[in-house]
Design a protein around this motif. Structure first.
Motif, PDB file in Angstrom:
ATOM      1  N   LEU A   1       0.830  -1.285  -0.114  1.00 61.59           N
ATOM      2  CA  LEU A   1      -0.016   0.117   0.064  1.00 61.59           C
ATOM      3  C   LEU A   1       0.621   1.197  -0.034  1.00 61.59           C
ATOM      4  CD1 LEU A   1      -2.784  -0.997   2.492  1.00 61.59           C
ATOM      5  CD2 LEU A   1      -2.985  -0.704   0.094  1.00 61.59           C
ATOM      6  N   ARG A   2       2.002   1.245   0.863  1.00 61.77           N
ATOM      7  CA  ARG A   2       2.829   2.394   0.710  1.00 61.77           C
ATOM      8  C   ARG A   2       3.137   2.759  -0.750  1.00 61.77           C
ATOM      9  NH1 ARG A   2       7.085   1.421   5.719  1.00 61.77           N
ATOM     10  NH2 ARG A   2       5.806   2.321   7.541  1.00 61.77           N
ATOM     11  N   GLU A   3       3.681   1.567  -1.460  1.00 63.59           N
ATOM     12  CA  GLU A   3       4.395   1.855  -2.627  1.00 63.59           C
ATOM     13  C   GLU A   3       3.289   2.454  -3.658  1.00 63.59           C
ATOM     14  OE1 GLU A   3       6.109  -0.992  -6.312  1.00 63.59           O
ATOM     15  OE2 GLU A   3       5.883  -1.769  -4.252  1.00 63.59           O
ATOM     16  N   HIS A   4       2.027   1.799  -3.690  1.00 68.84           N
ATOM     17  CA  HIS A   4       0.951   2.058  -4.830  1.00 68.84           C
ATOM     18  C   HIS A   4       0.062   3.525  -4.214  1.00 68.84           C
ATOM     19  CE1 HIS A   4       1.760  -1.008  -7.184  1.00 68.84           C
ATOM     20  NE2 HIS A   4       2.052  -2.063  -6.214  1.00 68.84           N
ATOM     21  N   TRP A   5       0.057   3.803  -2.937  1.00 71.14           N
ATOM     22  CA  TRP A   5      -0.595   4.851  -2.406  1.00 71.14           C
ATOM     23  C   TRP A   5       0.360   6.020  -2.192  1.00 71.14           C
ATOM     24  CZ3 TRP A   5      -5.152   2.816   0.870  1.00 71.14           C
ATOM     25  CH2 TRP A   5      -6.057   2.013  -0.275  1.00 71.14           C
ATOM     26  N   ALA A   6       1.524   6.039  -2.484  1.00 68.67           N
ATOM     27  CA  ALA A   6       2.377   7.062  -1.910  1.00 68.67           C
ATOM     28  C   ALA A   6       2.224   8.379  -2.685  1.00 68.67           C
ATOM     29  CB  ALA A   6       3.964   6.848  -2.772  1.00 68.67           C
ATOM     30  N   THR A   7       1.507   8.444  -3.703  1.00 74.72           N
ATOM     31  CA  THR A   7       0.889   9.721  -4.378  1.00 74.72           C
ATOM     32  C   THR A   7      -0.364   9.454  -4.886  1.00 74.72           C
ATOM     33  OG1 THR A   7       1.855   9.246  -6.639  1.00 74.72           O
ATOM     34  CG2 THR A   7       3.200  10.545  -5.192  1.00 74.72           C
ATOM     35  N   MET A   8      -1.158  10.771  -5.032  1.00 73.46           N
ATOM     36  CA  MET A   8      -2.576  10.682  -5.601  1.00 73.46           C
ATOM     37  C   MET A   8      -2.466  10.862  -7.169  1.00 73.46           C
ATOM     38  SD  MET A   8      -4.615  12.450  -2.381  1.00 73.46           S
ATOM     39  CE  MET A   8      -6.239  11.865  -2.783  1.00 73.46           C
ATOM     40  N   PRO A   9      -3.478  10.532  -7.845  1.00 75.78           N
ATOM     41  CA  PRO A   9      -4.551   9.810  -7.403  1.00 75.78           C
ATOM     42  C   PRO A   9      -4.288   8.488  -7.077  1.00 75.78           C
ATOM     43  CG  PRO A   9      -4.541   9.762  -9.798  1.00 75.78           C
ATOM     44  CD  PRO A   9      -3.223  10.634  -9.368  1.00 75.78           C
ATOM     45  N   LEU A  10      -5.218   7.933  -6.236  1.00 73.21           N
ATOM     46  CA  LEU A  10      -5.038   6.692  -5.308  1.00 73.21           C
ATOM     47  C   LEU A  10      -5.888   5.692  -6.505  1.00 73.21           C
ATOM     48  CD1 LEU A  10      -6.317   7.112  -1.652  1.00 73.21           C
ATOM     49  CD2 LEU A  10      -3.862   7.396  -2.492  1.00 73.21           C
ATOM     50  N   ARG A  11      -4.902   4.620  -6.560  1.00 69.11           N
ATOM     51  CA  ARG A  11      -5.511   3.576  -7.620  1.00 69.11           C
ATOM     52  C   ARG A  11      -6.369   2.282  -6.583  1.00 69.11           C
ATOM     53  NH1 ARG A  11      -3.890  -1.534  -8.598  1.00 69.11           N
ATOM     54  NH2 ARG A  11      -1.869  -1.325  -7.619  1.00 69.11           N
ATOM     55  N   ARG A  12      -7.456   2.262  -6.983  1.00 72.48           N
ATOM     56  CA  ARG A  12      -8.329   1.198  -6.089  1.00 72.48           C
ATOM     57  C   ARG A  12      -7.718  -0.230  -6.308  1.00 72.48           C
ATOM     58  NH1 ARG A  12     -14.611  -0.702  -6.916  1.00 72.48           N
ATOM     59  NH2 ARG A  12     -14.854  -1.596  -5.245  1.00 72.48           N
ATOM     60  N   ILE A  13      -7.264  -0.642  -4.877  1.00 72.00           N
ATOM     61  CA  ILE A  13      -6.857  -1.764  -4.628  1.00 72.00           C
ATOM     62  C   ILE A  13      -7.615  -2.937  -4.132  1.00 72.00           C
ATOM     63  CG2 ILE A  13      -5.030  -3.002  -3.440  1.00 72.00           C
ATOM     64  CD1 ILE A  13      -3.394  -0.392  -3.499  1.00 72.00           C
ATOM     65  N   SER A  14      -7.977  -3.991  -4.685  1.00 74.71           N
ATOM     66  CA  SER A  14      -8.901  -4.794  -4.079  1.00 74.71           C
ATOM     67  C   SER A  14      -8.262  -5.855  -3.063  1.00 74.71           C
ATOM     68  CB  SER A  14      -9.406  -5.877  -5.430  1.00 74.71           C
ATOM     69  OG  SER A  14      -8.367  -6.788  -5.912  1.00 74.71           O
ATOM     70  N   VAL A  15      -9.031  -6.770  -2.318  1.00 73.67           N
ATOM     71  CA  VAL A  15      -8.510  -7.577  -1.392  1.00 73.67           C
ATOM     72  C   VAL A  15      -7.531  -8.650  -1.963  1.00 73.67           C
ATOM     73  CG1 VAL A  15      -9.126  -8.796   0.540  1.00 73.67           C
ATOM     74  CG2 VAL A  15     -10.243  -6.759   0.328  1.00 73.67           C
ATOM     75  N   ALA A  16      -8.277  -9.019  -3.127  1.00 71.05           N
ATOM     76  CA  ALA A  16      -7.496  -9.962  -3.904  1.00 71.05           C
ATOM     77  C   ALA A  16      -6.252  -9.629  -4.127  1.00 71.05           C
ATOM     78  CB  ALA A  16      -8.279 -10.452  -5.182  1.00 71.05           C
ATOM     79  N   GLU A  17      -5.891  -8.456  -4.825  1.00 68.58           N
ATOM     80  CA  GLU A  17      -4.696  -7.871  -5.099  1.00 68.58           C
ATOM     81  C   GLU A  17      -3.741  -7.709  -3.902  1.00 68.58           C
ATOM     82  OE1 GLU A  17      -2.539  -4.017  -6.981  1.00 68.58           O
ATOM     83  OE2 GLU A  17      -4.690  -4.242  -7.076  1.00 68.58           O
ATOM     84  N   LEU A  18      -4.382  -7.263  -2.651  1.00 66.41           N
ATOM     85  CA  LEU A  18      -3.411  -6.959  -1.710  1.00 66.41           C
ATOM     86  C   LEU A  18      -3.101  -8.460  -0.966  1.00 66.41           C
ATOM     87  CD1 LEU A  18      -2.430  -4.729   0.018  1.00 66.41           C
ATOM     88  CD2 LEU A  18      -4.507  -5.025   1.434  1.00 66.41           C
ATOM     89  N   ALA A  19      -4.098  -9.374  -0.965  1.00 66.82           N
ATOM     90  CA  ALA A  19      -3.605 -10.764  -0.557  1.00 66.82           C
ATOM     91  C   ALA A  19      -2.570 -11.505  -1.457  1.00 66.82           C
ATOM     92  CB  ALA A  19      -4.931 -11.647  -0.676  1.00 66.82           C
ATOM     93  N   ALA A  20      -2.561 -11.274  -2.660  1.00 60.52           N
ATOM     94  CA  ALA A  20      -1.594 -11.868  -3.718  1.00 60.52           C
ATOM     95  C   ALA A  20      -0.173 -11.146  -3.221  1.00 60.52           C
ATOM     96  CB  ALA A  20      -2.061 -11.394  -5.038  1.00 60.52           C
ATOM     97  N   ALA A  21      -0.172  -9.810  -3.140  1.00 64.84           N
ATOM     98  CA  ALA A  21       0.986  -9.167  -2.890  1.00 64.84           C
ATOM     99  C   ALA A  21       1.742  -9.547  -1.373  1.00 64.84           C
ATOM    100  CB  ALA A  21       0.774  -7.733  -2.672  1.00 64.84           C
ATOM    101  N   ALA A  22       0.643 -10.265  -0.665  1.00 64.98           N
ATOM    102  CA  ALA A  22       1.039 -10.659   1.023  1.00 64.98           C
ATOM    103  C   ALA A  22       1.385 -12.056   0.854  1.00 64.98           C
ATOM    104  CB  ALA A  22      -0.037 -10.153   1.746  1.00 64.98           C
ATOM    105  N   HIS A  23       1.037 -12.595  -0.353  1.00 66.58           N
ATOM    106  CA  HIS A  23       1.316 -14.254  -0.385  1.00 66.58           C
ATOM    107  C   HIS A  23       0.050 -15.097   0.532  1.00 66.58           C
ATOM    108  CE1 HIS A  23       4.641 -12.560  -2.806  1.00 66.58           C
ATOM    109  NE2 HIS A  23       5.179 -12.302  -1.577  1.00 66.58           N
ATOM    110  N   VAL A  24      -0.873 -14.610   0.912  1.00 67.07           N
ATOM    111  CA  VAL A  24      -1.944 -15.306   1.415  1.00 67.07           C
ATOM    112  C   VAL A  24      -3.150 -15.333   0.698  1.00 67.07           C
ATOM    113  CG1 VAL A  24      -0.719 -14.813   3.867  1.00 67.07           C
ATOM    114  CG2 VAL A  24      -2.549 -13.195   2.751  1.00 67.07           C
ATOM    115  N   SER A  25      -4.180 -15.894   1.450  1.00 69.38           N
ATOM    116  CA  SER A  25      -5.518 -16.260   0.691  1.00 69.38           C
ATOM    117  C   SER A  25      -6.240 -14.812   1.221  1.00 69.38           C
ATOM    118  CB  SER A  25      -6.158 -17.528   0.887  1.00 69.38           C
ATOM    119  OG  SER A  25      -6.733 -17.404   2.539  1.00 69.38           O
TER     120      SER A  25
END
Length: 255
Positions: free
Chosen positions: A137-161
């Motif tokens: 989230l830090r990397e992708h929300w460092a500047t605006m506009p904010l990109r909508r990030i889904s739970v599935a995308e965030l879970a994939a980045a965290a390597h969990v379901s």
């Protein structure tokens, strides 16, 4: 310390505040406008805005900007706009502290605040997947506009379901991942509504909502009032929730 991000060309409408406010740029430029004078703000300038002074801000027209601000009440101060160059703020602040009585106590307190401010990465006590999610989230929300990030995308980045990430967020922040992601974007929208004259459509785009209708619907569900009503009469912030406030701090403190 509150921090606000603005897109290029944003403007804070004319207002009068009831307390004092320090304002300093972290990125970009801004122009403070009052009936007496205009002041250009850059990251090496500290501005003190007193109560009862009609003023506005024009933020950087060429790039997104970020600034810090803090409100406080000091009835012993005279009500004048003040501006102070801060080209070497640490040396200046330390010099001031060392020139005062009880300097050692003040200096130690100040140094302790500095040494603990803005940790470079999330708290190691957090579960590993939560740390990875925050770093994403830090990397992708460092500047605006904010990109909508889904739970599935965030879970994939965290390597969990998705389910496991939601359980971790619920345990850590007392919010599901989906709710946390949406409420962080609503928190950014709160700032833009109150501190700029951007249209609801522009704010929707800056905060990652599909369109102004979607933004208005989601914001109203979260806050109980529409964006236009909130702009005129701000109610409590989503950041009043301790878990969300902590998550937001982890996301923005090193950006």
């Amino acid at each position: 310390m509150p921090v606000a991000d603005y897109p290029a060309g944003a403007r804070l409408p004319t207002r009068v505040i009831e307390d004092f406010e320090f304002v300093w740029m972290l990125r970009g430029r801004a122009t403070f406008r009052s009936t007496d004078r205009d002041i250009v703000l850059t990251p090496d300038v500290l501005l003190l805005v007193p109560p009862d002074v009609e003023h506005s801000f024009d933020w950087d027209t060429k790039r997104p900007s970020r600034h810090g601000y803090v409100h406080f009440d000091r009835p012993d101060l005279d009500k004048r706009v003040r501006v102070q160059p801060m080209r070497d703020p640490l040396r200046g602040l330390c010099g001031y502290l060392l020139s005062e009585e009880r300097a050692i106590d003040q200096t130690i307190d100040f140094m302790l605040k500095v040494i603990h401010f803005g940790s470079p990465e999330p708290d190691r006590r957090l579960p590993g997947p939560v740390r990875r999610a925050i770093e994403y989230l830090r990397e992708h929300w460092a500047t605006m506009p904010l990109r909508r990030i889904s739970v599935a995308e965030l879970a994939a980045a965290a390597h969990v379901s998705r389910g496991y990430l939601n359980r971790l967020f619920q345990r850590t922040f007392d919010l599901s991942a989906a709710t946390a992601l949406e409420h962080i974007r609503c928190a950014r929208a709160e700032t833009l509504l109150v501190r700029t004259d951007l249209t609801a459509d522009a704010i929707a785009k800056q905060c990652g909502f599909a369109d102004v209708s979607h933004f208005s619907h989601r914001f109203t569900l979260v806050h109980g009032v529409s964006p236009s009503v909130y702009r005129a009469h701000p109610v409590s912030s989503v950041l009043d929730h301790p878990g969300l406030r902590g998550l937001n701090r982890l996301i923005v403190e090193a950006v």
